[in-house]
Design an enzyme around this catalytic site. Structure first.
Site, mmCIF file in Angstrom:
data_model
loop_
_atom_site.group_PDB
_atom_site.id
_atom_site.type_symbol
_atom_site.label_atom_id
_atom_site.label_comp_id
_atom_site.label_asym_id
_atom_site.label_seq_id
_atom_site.Cartn_x
_atom_site.Cartn_y
_atom_site.Cartn_z
ATOM 1 C CG HIS A 196 -0.681 0.403 2.555
ATOM 2 N ND1 HIS A 196 -0.086 -0.498 3.468
ATOM 3 C CD2 HIS A 196 -0.420 1.340 3.109
ATOM 4 C CE1 HIS A 196 0.769 -0.098 4.354
ATOM 5 N NE2 HIS A 196 0.183 1.087 4.450
ATOM 6 C CG HIS A 256 5.691 -1.009 3.862
ATOM 7 N ND1 HIS A 256 4.743 -1.487 2.634
ATOM 8 C CD2 HIS A 256 4.948 -1.198 4.838
ATOM 9 C CE1 HIS A 256 3.455 -2.063 3.081
ATOM 10 N NE2 HIS A 256 3.562 -1.740 4.561
ATOM 11 C CE LYS A 296 4.464 -2.396 13.857
ATOM 12 N NZ LYS A 296 3.622 -1.633 13.132
HETATM 13 C C1 BG6 Z 1 1.769 -2.377 7.378
HETATM 14 C C2 BG6 Z 1 2.335 -2.865 8.596
HETATM 15 O O1 BG6 Z 1 1.811 -2.863 6.290
HETATM 16 O O2 BG6 Z 1 2.010 -1.010 7.342
HETATM 17 C C3 BG6 Z 1 1.913 -2.463 9.741
HETATM 18 O O3 BG6 Z 1 1.933 -4.364 8.393
HETATM 19 C C4 BG6 Z 1 2.283 -1.053 9.757
HETATM 20 O O4 BG6 Z 1 2.720 -2.924 10.839
HETATM 21 C C5 BG6 Z 1 1.743 -0.232 8.301
HETATM 22 O O5 BG6 Z 1 1.720 -0.340 10.810
HETATM 23 C C6 BG6 Z 1 2.211 1.071 8.216
HETATM 24 O O6 BG6 Z 1 1.378 1.914 7.327
HETATM 25 P P1 BG6 Z 1 1.137 3.246 7.141
HETATM 26 O O7 BG6 Z 1 0.354 3.590 6.048
HETATM 27 O O8 BG6 Z 1 0.425 3.577 8.477
HETATM 28 O O9 BG6 Z 1 2.407 3.911 7.338
#
Ligand code: BG6
Length: 501
Positions: free
Chosen positions: A201, A263, A359
């Protein structure tokens, strides 16, 4: 490629703009793992926004599949609450009144079990119907779910439907290199690669897409975008707060599988890849894969030197990781990881890329910082470029300027805010789902990208498996995380190569 004649590139880039608009899409979305966090907190609200935005047609339906004992009404109530909770404070929204929930139904069943797919086949009996099967279940079920869908003739190479049928697979795509390869093989035996949408995403975030615009629409930066002018690049995604109630998933995953392999690797690709020949999905993905293949993976000796890992202990931001629900006693799962990568090509030889995520840290932020080299002949400070992805979406160039009325220099920031962040543009999942439904593949991961990214993370995973507690630094929740000094070690040979000496 001639960077200054970018007609083809621009034409390709415009596709990025058109993907979010256009005519309404008629399709059934089947959410496997429909009661989970991802489905309720991210996917359903995004679909609702697409619905509100008039992007879904009258034949749109959403079918949730999960084990929980619920009926249609119960599932609608669950999504209603989740959608309302996803709204920014003060923003109105009523998924019941706007007709969205009328299109929602629920199928109770285990995604690994053939039974619910027979019921699903009755719902999707019309072969002209389009359908997106979204695997929001736990990653260990991806293979089973994809197989059951194909066996029931709902999608896949043998389904013979007139409508399109696509499979969206959430990350983590596999849990290591061998399992990612096995999953790819299983999917390729049943589906065309074009119908498999591997979701990351982060690629749906506007500021992430802007990295390409920044690099390739500003010709002044391209001559500087290499080892002669750049000393190092930092890519960071930090989060506040612990893992909450996700212990069941997270304890088997950890920061490397959850964020680094996907990511952060994608951000790395966009910053460091060579200009693609054009901006077609295949050309962009080819460029990313070429980059990943140019990164030497760490050997058994380098692995501990090229990464730092940590786990949060009790602190101002909450309890220790080990005290979170569903975390195994004595778990050595990392909640923080930083890795140093180098690229073996002309552009980047000797330039370290430091990728970091964790985290329960002091700040929620995601950004890329490009540190330019200092000019040794003047006393000036090095220039720095910040590409901020969240919480704000900005590009900041730090320069040196004359102090007003004085004879010295001071730091100044040239700031380009991308856009107002108050919901004026699609959120990442809205964009991802819109593209999935329209069949734009640019923002999805190709199988070889996923495998190459695992190849780079694999040595760290193997090292930790052999040495479960070695180098696991405890950091207080709410702090800055472990010391990364080791990753910034000077490397005379590399620096020399970097300057082109
Ligand atoms: C997800 C992870 O893919 O991305 C999560 O599984 C993480 O652990 C999240 O918190 C972070 O996404 P964003 O869009 O909030 O930065």
């Amino acid at each position: 490629m001639d960077l200054y004649s970018m007609r083809d590139m621009r034409q390709g880039m415009l596709k990025l703009d058109t993907a979010g608009t256009g005519q309404r899409v008629d399709a059934t979305v089947v959410l496997l793992g429909g009661t989970g966090d991802l489905a309720t907190r991210r996917v359903a609200p995004a679909l609702w926004k697409l619905w509100l935005g008039g992007q879904l047609g009258r034949r749109f339906r959403l079918v949730g599949m999960a084990r929980r004992e619920l009926d249609d009404q119960g599932y609608r109530a669950l999504l209603d609450a989740a959608i309302r909770a996803s709204l920014p404070a003060g923003m109105p929204g009523d998924p019941a009144r706007d007709g969205f929930l009328d299109r929602v139904s629920y199928l109770r069943g285990d995604v690994s079990d053939p039974a619910p797919y027979a019921a699903l086949a009755r719902l999707l009996a019309d072969p002209s119907e389009n359908a997106l099967f979204y695997l929001a279940c736990t990653p260990d079920r991806f293979g089973d779910a994809a197989s059951r869908i194909a066996e029931a003739g709902l999608a896949g190479t043998n389904s013979g439907t007139a409508g399109w049928r696509r499979l969206a697979v959430e990350k983590p795509f596999g849990t290591d290199l061998p399992s990612a390869r096995a999953l790819n093989q299983l999917l390729h035996e049943r589906y065309d690669e074009d119908d498999i949408l591997r979701v990351d995403h982060y690629l749906g975030k506007e500021a992430v897409q802007n990295i390409l615009y920044f690099r390739f629409y500003n010709a002044i930066f391209e001559p500087l975008w290499n080892r002669k002018h750049i000393e190092r690049v930092e890519i960071s995604a930090t989060e506040t707060g612990g893992i909450g109630d996700r212990g069941g998933y997270y304890d088997d995953s950890g920061a490397a599988r959850d964020m680094l392999q996907n990511h952060l690797m994608q951000l790395f690709c966009l910053v460091a890849m060579e200009p693609p020949g054009d901006f077609s999905p295949e050309a962009v993905r080819d460029a990313k894969v070429r980059l990943l293949r140019s990164v030497p993976h760490a050997g058994p000796l380098e692995a501990p030197l090229d990464c730092v890992r940590g786990q949060y202990a009790q602190g101002t931001d909450g309890p220790a990781y080990l005290d979170e629900q569903r975390v195994r006693p004595g778990s050595t799962t990392e909640t923080f990881v930083a890795a140093r990568l180098t690229v073996d090509n002309w552009r980047w030889k000797g330039v370290p890329f430091i990728l970091k995520t964790g985290k329960a840290l002091a700040e929620r932020a995601c950004h890329i910082v490009v540190h330019f080299r200092k000019d040794d002949d003047t006393a000036s400070e090095a220039n720095r470029l910040l590409l901020s992805i969240q919480p704000d979406q900005r590009v900041v160039l730090t320069i040196n300027a004359k102090t007003s009325g004085g004879d010295s220099s001071e730091r100044e920031e040239l700031v380009g805010a991308l856009r107002d962040t108050a919901g004026a543009y699609p959120d990442a999942y809205e964009r991802i789902l819109g593209d999935a439904l329209r069949g734009y593949s640019q923002l999805f991961i190709r199988f070889d990208e996923a495998e190459e990214a695992w190849r780079l993370v694999q040595p760290f995973l193997e090292y930790w498996k052999r040495h479960p507690s070695s180098g696991l630094a405890l950091y207080p929740a709410g702090g800055n995380g472990p010391d990364l000094g080791a990753l910034y070690r000077p490397d005379a040979g590399q620096d020399k190569a970097a300057r082109g000496a």
